[in-house]
Design a protein around this motif. Sequence first.
Motif, mmCIF file in Angstrom:
data_model
loop_
_atom_site.group_PDB
_atom_site.id
_atom_site.type_symbol
_atom_site.label_atom_id
_atom_site.label_comp_id
_atom_site.label_asym_id
_atom_site.label_seq_id
_atom_site.Cartn_x
_atom_site.Cartn_y
_atom_site.Cartn_z
ATOM 1 N N GLN A 116 -40.566 12.360 17.613
ATOM 2 C CA GLN A 116 -40.876 12.439 16.491
ATOM 3 C C GLN A 116 -41.489 14.077 16.091
ATOM 4 O O GLN A 116 -42.832 14.525 17.251
ATOM 5 C CB GLN A 116 -42.502 11.855 15.637
ATOM 6 N N ILE A 117 -41.172 14.755 15.138
ATOM 7 C CA ILE A 117 -41.791 16.828 15.286
ATOM 8 C C ILE A 117 -42.087 16.606 13.434
ATOM 9 O O ILE A 117 -41.149 16.190 12.661
ATOM 10 C CB ILE A 117 -40.564 17.023 15.252
ATOM 11 N N THR A 118 -43.204 16.890 13.616
ATOM 12 C CA THR A 118 -44.074 16.874 12.546
ATOM 13 C C THR A 118 -45.009 18.268 12.317
ATOM 14 O O THR A 118 -45.463 19.057 13.052
ATOM 15 C CB THR A 118 -45.274 16.342 11.854
ATOM 16 N N VAL A 119 -44.223 18.799 11.186
ATOM 17 C CA VAL A 119 -44.560 20.472 11.081
ATOM 18 C C VAL A 119 -45.232 20.371 9.412
ATOM 19 O O VAL A 119 -44.882 20.217 8.055
ATOM 20 C CB VAL A 119 -43.682 21.005 10.460
ATOM 21 N N SER A 120 -46.444 20.741 9.848
ATOM 22 C CA SER A 120 -47.650 21.072 8.461
ATOM 23 C C SER A 120 -47.903 22.188 8.113
ATOM 24 O O SER A 120 -47.654 23.066 8.559
ATOM 25 C CB SER A 120 -48.910 20.780 9.124
ATOM 26 N N SER A 121 -47.941 22.202 6.594
ATOM 27 C CA SER A 121 -47.539 23.694 5.951
ATOM 28 C C SER A 121 -48.804 24.048 5.563
ATOM 29 O O SER A 121 -49.624 23.871 6.161
ATOM 30 C CB SER A 121 -46.822 23.596 4.078
#
Length: 121
Positions: A116-121
């Motif tokens: 899993q890759i999660t990119v937060s803004s």
Amino acid sequence: QVQLVESGGGLVQAGGSLRLSCVVSGRTFMRYTMGWFRQAPGKEREFVARISRSDGSTYYEDSVKGRFTISRDAAKNAVSLQMNSLKPEDTAIYYCAAASPLTAWPNVDYWGQGTQITVSS
């Protein structure tokens, strides 16, 4: 039997970087074209990048060109995906994939378990 084991996923802020690795075991690594796919929530799995088994040439999905780099290390039986300038829309499960010489890409023969890759803004 070929096994692909990924590592390197996680949470990162937009604009940040991550590096994914995929170690291949079981067969001769250099026989396979290697690549990465991803699947975002509610979407189809899509191609991200691949590296040719023959001459090491690389191909990228348009949205990641200039930001992602795929490479392979024959000594380590590994393929990596360096991801820079990450965007929230890059959030997905990333899968390592391997295709034998008899398999026409984007069909593949083996998949990793996904990371899993999660990119937060």
